[in-house]
Design an enzyme around this catalytic site. Structure first.
Site, short mmCIF file in Angstrom:
data_model
loop_
_atom_site.label_atom_id
_atom_site.label_comp_id
_atom_site.label_asym_id
_atom_site.label_seq_id
_atom_site.Cartn_x
_atom_site.Cartn_y
_atom_site.Cartn_z
N GLU A 83 -4.11 -3.29 -4.49
CA GLU A 83 -4.80 -4.20 -5.41
C GLU A 83 -6.01 -4.78 -4.71
O GLU A 83 -5.89 -5.44 -3.68
CB GLU A 83 -3.86 -5.33 -5.87
N LYS A 135 -8.38 -7.50 -4.29
CA LYS A 135 -8.36 -8.92 -4.69
C LYS A 135 -9.79 -9.44 -4.74
O LYS A 135 -10.21 -10.28 -3.94
CB LYS A 135 -7.54 -9.74 -3.68
N HIS A 139 -2.30 -11.90 0.16
CA HIS A 139 -2.45 -12.15 -1.27
C HIS A 139 -3.60 -13.09 -1.59
O HIS A 139 -4.44 -12.81 -2.43
CB HIS A 139 -1.15 -12.70 -1.89
N ASP A 166 -2.19 -6.38 -1.49
CA ASP A 166 -3.43 -7.04 -1.92
C ASP A 166 -4.47 -7.02 -0.80
O ASP A 166 -4.14 -7.35 0.35
CB ASP A 166 -3.13 -8.51 -2.27
N GLU A 182 3.09 -2.04 -3.61
CA GLU A 182 1.86 -2.73 -4.03
C GLU A 182 1.50 -3.72 -2.95
O GLU A 182 2.38 -4.36 -2.36
CB GLU A 182 2.13 -3.46 -5.35
N HIS A 204 6.58 -5.13 -4.74
CA HIS A 204 5.46 -6.07 -4.88
C HIS A 204 5.20 -6.83 -3.57
O HIS A 204 6.06 -7.57 -3.11
CB HIS A 204 5.83 -7.06 -6.00
N ARG A 205 4.03 -6.62 -3.02
CA ARG A 205 3.69 -7.19 -1.68
C ARG A 205 4.72 -6.74 -0.64
O ARG A 205 5.06 -7.48 0.28
CB ARG A 205 3.62 -8.72 -1.72
N ASP A 208 9.66 -7.86 -6.71
CA ASP A 208 9.90 -8.40 -5.36
C ASP A 208 11.24 -7.91 -4.81
O ASP A 208 11.53 -8.10 -3.64
CB ASP A 208 9.95 -9.94 -5.41
O1 G3P Z 1 -0.50 -5.91 -8.82
C1 G3P Z 1 0.47 -6.64 -9.49
C2 G3P Z 1 0.47 -8.08 -9.10
O2 G3P Z 1 0.49 -8.16 -7.71
C3 G3P Z 1 -0.70 -8.86 -9.64
O3 G3P Z 1 -0.59 -10.22 -9.38
O4 G3P Z 1 -1.06 -12.27 -8.13
O5 G3P Z 1 0.94 -10.93 -7.56
O6 G3P Z 1 -1.32 -10.09 -6.98
P1 G3P Z 1 -0.51 -10.89 -7.95
MG MG Z 2 -0.97 -8.11 -6.18
#
Ligand code: G3P
Ligand code: MG
Length: 243
Positions: free
Chosen positions: A111, A113, A51, A38, A36, A9-10, A232
């Site tokens: 993702e 955004k 993000h 953003d 993943e 994640h990120r 994470d």
């Molecule tokens: O894509 C999963 C997750 O990243 C969605 O929420 O706010 O962390 O981008 P956020």
């Molecule tokens: Mg995200």
């Protein structure tokens, strides 16, 4: 592809500054199956990875990404707020990221955004880049803006889409089909039963849950037969997946 995907994640954001190249490289080093991140668009139309809509929280700058050119954004440090040792990290653009992952054979979850600022043309820009780097089969686009996911399919029906969702949906398999998407990307807390997960799988819909950081939650996702676990801590998830 593997049965259960470990998606960073990120990037490896538990230990490295989120959405920076070091976080992406360390995620690959930790043995993730996917990354993943953003996406936003700068004033001069460059797709960048960050993000928030603003750069205040993660960089030394202030203000909205949409109000800066890409070159202006490069003046700000995207690592030092996470730790002094990460000084020098910058906000990457999508090109730098795709160039790095193009030969890694991992899942790339971009993702969009665009649920707060609906950047005009973001879908087309991202899809064109995916083809430029020949990564169509590796990519899934996701967004909380489900109109955007419809626009993706209209532009190119071959691109996979995932619907981000933070609330519990009633009969989510019907909704995903209505939007024409390939996957649901729910907050992990909103997955209520194995029965729902099975109903999704019967209809060939993937479920990739975010953001799963605690051991017990990772184990619950495995028990529920979730396809992708967005975390994470890809290092910890790999340990748990190997048990
Ligand atoms: O894509 C999963 C997750 O990243 C969605 O929420 O706010 O962390 O981008 P956020
Ligand atoms: Mg995200």
């Amino acid at each position: 592809m593997k049965r259960r995907l470990n998606i960073a994640h990120r990037g490896f954001s538990g230990k490295y500054p989120e959405n920076t190249m070091i976080a992406f490289k360390k995620a690959v080093g930790a043995g993730c199956d996917g990354i993943e991140n953003d996406l936003h668009v700068t004033k001069d139309g460059v797709v960048v990875i960050c993000h928030d809509e603003t750069i205040d929280r993660t960089t030394t700058g202030k203000g909205y990404i949409k109000d800066y050119t890409f070159n202006e954004l490069q003046k700000f440090d995207a690592g030092v707020k996470f730790g002094k040792e990460f000084q020098g990290e910058r906000i990457p653009d999508l090109d730098e990221f795709l160039e790095y992952v193009k030969d890694k054979n991992i899942l790339i979850n971009l993702e969009l955004k665009n649920n707060i600022i609906d950047y005009i043309g973001l879908e087309e820009k991202v899809i064109d880049k995916i083809y430029e780097y020949k990564l169509r089969k590796n990519v899934i686009l996701s967004s909380f803006n489900h109109y955007s996911m419809v626009r993706v399919k209209r532009y190119d029906g071959h691109i996979k889409t995932g619907l981000l969702c933070s609330e519990i949906l009633y009969k989510p398999y019907k909704y995903v089909k209505l939007v024409g998407a390939d996957a649901l990307h729910p907050n992990f807390r909103s997955i209520i039963s194995k029965k729902i997960v099975n109903s999704m799988h019967e209809r060939k819909i993937m479920i990739n849950a975010y953001t799963v950081n605690k051991d017990e939650d990772m184990k619950r996702m495995i028990e529920l037969n979730i396809d992708g676990i967005i975390t994470d801590y890809p290092d910890k998830l790999n340990e748990i997946l190997q048990i």
